[in-house]
Design an enzyme around this catalytic site. Structure first.
Site, short mmCIF file in Angstrom:
data_model
loop_
_atom_site.label_atom_id
_atom_site.label_comp_id
_atom_site.label_asym_id
_atom_site.label_seq_id
_atom_site.Cartn_x
_atom_site.Cartn_y
_atom_site.Cartn_z
N ILE A 59 -43.07 -18.21 -38.54
CA ILE A 59 -44.48 -18.52 -38.24
C ILE A 59 -45.04 -17.41 -37.36
O ILE A 59 -45.08 -17.51 -36.14
CB ILE A 59 -44.60 -19.90 -37.55
CG1 ILE A 59 -43.96 -21.00 -38.39
CG2 ILE A 59 -46.08 -20.22 -37.29
CD1 ILE A 59 -44.61 -21.25 -39.73
N HIS A 60 -45.41 -16.31 -38.00
CA HIS A 60 -46.03 -15.18 -37.29
C HIS A 60 -47.54 -15.32 -37.39
O HIS A 60 -48.06 -16.40 -37.62
CB HIS A 60 -45.52 -13.85 -37.86
CG HIS A 60 -45.92 -13.65 -39.31
ND1 HIS A 60 -47.08 -13.03 -39.68
CD2 HIS A 60 -45.31 -14.02 -40.46
CE1 HIS A 60 -47.17 -13.03 -41.00
NE2 HIS A 60 -46.10 -13.62 -41.50
N ALA A 61 -48.26 -14.24 -37.19
CA ALA A 61 -49.73 -14.28 -37.07
C ALA A 61 -50.45 -14.96 -38.25
O ALA A 61 -51.27 -15.85 -38.03
CB ALA A 61 -50.27 -12.88 -36.86
#
Length: 88
Positions: free
Chosen positions: A14-16
């Site tokens: 769950i990155h940007a």
């Protein structure tokens, strides 16, 4: 209150981009929505909160909602996560 567990499958976690997508989806609801990972819980409507958890591929997370539209919120978030290939 409604909640659902998810297993994160997206390679980058769950990155940007996924965090922005989840925050945008959660913000459509009036319920309080939280993301829990490794014993820490953050507001799913907060991009900084979501990013601060550092959720990676293979992680198990729980999303909970409390309020008038809690069931709809969890259902919509689950649909978004599955459709976007973020979790199963």
């Amino acid at each position: 209150m409604a909640s659902k567990e998810f297993h994160i499958v997206v390679e980058t976690g769950i990155h940007a981009r996924p965090a922005t997508l989840l925050v945008h989806t959660a913000s459509k609801f009036t319920s309080e929505i939280t993301l829990e990972y490794k014993g820490k819980s953050v507001n799913l409507k907060s991009i900084m909160g979501v990013m601060s958890l550092g959720v990676g591929q293979g992680a198990d997370v729980t999303i909970s909602a409390e309020g008038a539209d809690a069931d709809d919120a969890i259902s919509t978030i689950a649909e978004t996560m599955t459709k976007e290939g973020l979790a199963e």
